[in-house]
Design a protein around this motif. Structure first.
Motif, PDB file in Angstrom:
ATOM      1  N   LEU A  71       0.832  -1.213   0.000  1.00  0.00           N
ATOM      2  CA  LEU A  71       0.000   0.000   0.000  1.00  0.00           C
ATOM      3  C   LEU A  71       0.865   1.262   0.000  1.00  0.00           C
ATOM      4  CD1 LEU A  71      -2.502  -1.030   2.820  1.00  0.00           C
ATOM      5  CD2 LEU A  71      -2.903  -1.156   0.359  1.00  0.00           C
ATOM      6  N   ASP A  72       0.434   2.283  -0.732  1.00  0.00           N
ATOM      7  CA  ASP A  72       1.127   3.565  -0.615  1.00  0.00           C
ATOM      8  C   ASP A  72       0.589   4.287   0.623  1.00  0.00           C
ATOM      9  OD1 ASP A  72      -1.228   4.981  -1.228  1.00  0.00           O
ATOM     10  OD2 ASP A  72      -0.762   5.024  -3.371  1.00  0.00           O
ATOM     11  N   LYS A  73       1.150   5.457   0.910  1.00  0.00           N
ATOM     12  CA  LYS A  73       0.851   6.182   2.147  1.00  0.00           C
ATOM     13  C   LYS A  73      -0.645   6.411   2.360  1.00  0.00           C
ATOM     14  CE  LYS A  73       4.181   9.234   4.255  1.00  0.00           C
ATOM     15  NZ  LYS A  73       4.896  10.496   4.170  1.00  0.00           N
ATOM     16  N   LYS A  74      -1.319   6.845   1.295  1.00  0.00           N
ATOM     17  CA  LYS A  74      -2.734   7.190   1.402  1.00  0.00           C
ATOM     18  C   LYS A  74      -3.586   5.926   1.615  1.00  0.00           C
ATOM     19  CE  LYS A  74      -6.347   9.739  -0.987  1.00  0.00           C
ATOM     20  NZ  LYS A  74      -6.931   9.027  -2.144  1.00  0.00           N
ATOM     21  N   GLU A  75      -3.258   4.870   0.854  1.00  0.00           N
ATOM     22  CA  GLU A  75      -3.989   3.605   1.014  1.00  0.00           C
ATOM     23  C   GLU A  75      -3.761   3.022   2.412  1.00  0.00           C
ATOM     24  OE1 GLU A  75      -3.749   1.825  -3.524  1.00  0.00           O
ATOM     25  OE2 GLU A  75      -1.965   1.742  -2.258  1.00  0.00           O
ATOM     26  N   LEU A  76      -2.532   3.158   2.906  1.00  0.00           N
ATOM     27  CA  LEU A  76      -2.219   2.643   4.240  1.00  0.00           C
ATOM     28  C   LEU A  76      -3.048   3.387   5.291  1.00  0.00           C
ATOM     29  CD1 LEU A  76      -0.507   0.724   5.980  1.00  0.00           C
ATOM     30  CD2 LEU A  76       1.267   2.479   6.056  1.00  0.00           C
ATOM     31  N   ARG A  77      -3.204   4.682   5.111  1.00  0.00           N
ATOM     32  CA  ARG A  77      -4.022   5.467   6.035  1.00  0.00           C
ATOM     33  C   ARG A  77      -5.467   4.940   6.040  1.00  0.00           C
ATOM     34  NH1 ARG A  77      -3.968  10.761   4.026  1.00  0.00           N
ATOM     35  NH2 ARG A  77      -1.710  10.596   3.888  1.00  0.00           N
TER      36      ARG A  77
END
Ligand code: ADP
Ligand code: ADP
Length: 239
Positions: A71-77
């Protein structure tokens, strides 16, 4: 269907020591699963890999059909918004009130010099109060967290996780600092969160008896490896 699937997970903090080795397990929605094992076994590290509070080095974690590792940062959030956390030492902000700590779980600290509470909407505050009521600590809603007992603070910690409306709650030794009476209250709550609210709970415990009493399934960890997976009944037969 599995909510969480861990495949070949490995973790080391330093080159000379492997903390987790080839970890494999699956957790179905609405289960309460305990991870048991001695201090230093890797329980806390394992739990924290699930939402990448600890970054893992090998293997794969699928949560709710998402590949957590990629996941990228936004997806991880977004994924983290679906995963609540409960800690041994509660991790509340002591000088803030109970209700402010709960609201933070969902809406973040709305810090201003005028104080926090005025920055939340009535609907947000009602939701927080409703959860505090459900967990039986609403009478303390406007007290500072540091005026509460350990067991009460842990209930605040659980409310803060619940306000996220998570699919999964990760609990890292939630009763290790509590007396037997408070421990029972907290474990009964986690049980009802899984059975009645349908929220999956993954709980690190070092008390085998507690794990046997409350868990749908138990994962035994020793020196970074899974040494047992099964029901309480199966664990009894093994011992
Ligand atoms: P448990 O929760 O079962 O007590 P932990 O996951 O806390 O186990 O720790 C497992 C091992 O990993 C221990 O040897 C611990 O010292 C080490 N460890 C934990 N966190 C870190 C870290 N941030 N950096 C280096 N080593 C760590
Ligand atoms: P707690 O019981 O409150 O969880 P711990 O003593 O287990 O506290 O860990 C506190 C922090 O120190 C954690 O973030 C953990 O990852 C880190 N930690 C634990 N062992 C080590 C280690 N050997 N080296 C570096 N950090 C560590």
């Amino acid at each position: 269907m599995s909510l969480l699937r861990v495949e070949g997970l490995g973790k080391s903090y330093t080159a000379d020591k492997q903390i987790l080795k080839n970890i494999n397990f699956e957790i179905k929605a609405e289960e309460l699963v305990s991870i048991i094992g001695p201090s230093g076994a890797g329980k806390s590290t394992l739990l924290r890999c699930m939402n990448r509070m600890v970054e893992f080095s090998e293997g794969k974690i699928m949560f709710n059909n998402r590949d957590v590792g990629s996941l990228d940062k936004k997806e991880l959030r977004n994924v983290r918004a679906n995963i609540g956390m409960v800690f041994q030492h509660y991790n509340l902000v002591p000088r803030l009130t109970v209700i402010e700590n709960v609201l933070h779980g969902r809406f973040g600290y709305k810090t201003t010099l005028q104080g926090l509470l005025g920055r939340y909407t009535e609907a947000e505050k009602e939701r927080a109060f409703y959860l505090l009521e459900k967990l039986g600590i609403h009478e303390h809603a406007y007290k500072r967290c540091d005026q509460l007992s350990g067991g009460q603070q842990q209930r605040v910690g659980i409310c803060r996780a619940l306000i996220q409306e998570p699919k999964l709650i990760l609990c890292d030794e939630p009763i290790a600092s509590l007396d037997p009476n408070s421990s029972k209250i907290i474990m009964d709550l986690l049980k009802s969160i899984s059975t009645e609210m349908g929220i999956t709970c993954l709980v690190n415990l070092h008390q085998v008896d507690v794990a046997k009493h409350y868990s749908d399934r138990i994962i035994g960890l020793n020196k970074g490896e899974i040494v047992f997976t099964g029901t309480s009944h199966e664990l009894n037969e093994e011992q």
